[in-house]
Design a protein around this motif. Structure first.
Motif, short mmCIF file in Angstrom:
data_model
loop_
_atom_site.label_atom_id
_atom_site.label_comp_id
_atom_site.label_asym_id
_atom_site.label_seq_id
_atom_site.Cartn_x
_atom_site.Cartn_y
_atom_site.Cartn_z
N GLN A 121 -36.69 53.00 48.85
CA GLN A 121 -35.43 52.30 48.65
C GLN A 121 -34.57 53.02 47.61
O GLN A 121 -33.37 53.21 47.80
CB GLN A 121 -35.68 50.87 48.18
N LEU A 159 -29.31 58.70 47.78
CA LEU A 159 -28.66 59.48 48.84
C LEU A 159 -27.34 58.84 49.26
O LEU A 159 -26.39 59.55 49.60
CB LEU A 159 -29.60 59.61 50.05
N GLN A 160 -27.30 57.54 49.22
CA GLN A 160 -26.04 56.88 49.60
C GLN A 160 -24.94 57.17 48.58
O GLN A 160 -23.78 57.35 48.95
CB GLN A 160 -26.26 55.38 49.77
N LYS A 214 -34.71 56.12 46.76
CA LYS A 214 -34.26 57.40 47.30
C LYS A 214 -33.06 57.19 48.23
O LYS A 214 -32.10 57.96 48.20
CB LYS A 214 -35.41 58.05 48.08
N ILE A 215 -33.13 56.15 49.01
CA ILE A 215 -32.02 55.84 49.92
C ILE A 215 -30.75 55.55 49.12
O ILE A 215 -29.68 56.07 49.45
CB ILE A 215 -32.37 54.64 50.83
#
Lengths: 148, 148
Positions: B93, B99-100, B95-96
């Motif tokens: 989560q 990245l977002q 990491k996401i």
DNA sequence: TTAGACCTTAGAGTATAGTCTAAGGTCAAG
DNA sequence: CTTGACCTTAGACTATACTCTAAGGTCTAA
């Protein structure tokens, strides 16, 4: 300024700056009599440029291209820079989607497990990873790099 | 079955299986007279277990823990497995989200640029990476691993 | 003048997860 | 009896981006 000062002002470390120099990204304008690296304000802005590019997710190789565009702008066109950015966007989007799939699978895996102090005799996590006919993995895509 | 057959059936390569053996994850039940690795159906299911765990995003180290739980379930509790899964969910989560944020920044960067055949003299991508007072980078978090 | 902070270099080490090579042994088919 | 597919090992190499070490030189302030 010497390397320590540049490090402080750029947010990189002296080690990293020397490493980047070996990679051909940045080098000091001059050397002192005692062979110390001496950096100019120009160098500082280059160091910050690199740091910012890295924070944006660009690889050193991509930063190198940006630097060469920056070093001789008239010799390049906007598309040179935009292509890299666009490709990076695609890469990042794909990575996000991959991670979201992993996340869904992880939730399925985890939610089924009581997670308590009970013996793992019938642990649904281990079972799901074990069972070849399990419904948890939704795809068989091979994830090349580590997920996190 | 020999290593090539196990490779075929598990979706791993023979090289990778030998590598996993060195890492202590899986080893053949027996050896033939000519010292060939011989694997059982049990071994096949272990190989698949590892493969599935990797696809779910677990590191080899985490897979090792899963394998030890699997090898002696009564000696472990569900929490042992669930804790790993939960932590992985948190990691993924995070990491996401990272990245977002990068994606938003990349879009700002890219959208401002014409991307055409014009000289990069005034390329907004290079400018944005250069300008210390730019509004593109929303945070200064140091991204430890490569983004993609 | 001396302690301590800073600088220099080449090169090794870290992390993760494989991937490949060289040099050789084994085995079944033709 | 040879060809080709398969197997063996130790160890080197890939990728990315640092990070650190050792052994030594420089500089500044008390």
């Amino acid at each position: 300024m010497k390397i320590g000062e540049l490090a402080k002002q750029s947010g990189l470390t002296a080690h990293t700056l020397r490493f980047y120099e070996k990679q051909g990204l940045i080098s000091p304008s001059t050397r002192s009599q005692s062979n110390y690296r001496l950096y100019s304000q120009q160098d500082l802005s280059t160091a910050k440029f690199i740091k910012r590019s890295r924070t944006m997710g660009f690889s050193l190789e991509e930063v190198e291209v940006f630097l060469s565009i920056r070093a001789d702008k008239p010799a390049h066109i906007c598309a040179d820079a935009k292509d890299i950015a666009q490709q990076k966007i695609i890469d990042v989007q794909q990575k996000i989607e991959e991670l979201q799939q992993v996340l869904v699978a992880l939730h399925k895996l985890s939610d089924a497990c009581c997670g308590g102090g009970e013996s793992a005799e019938f642990c649904s996590i281990i079972d799901a990873l074990d069972d070849s006919e399990n419904t948890v993995t939704s795809n068989t895509t091979n994830i090349q790099e580590g997920v996190v």
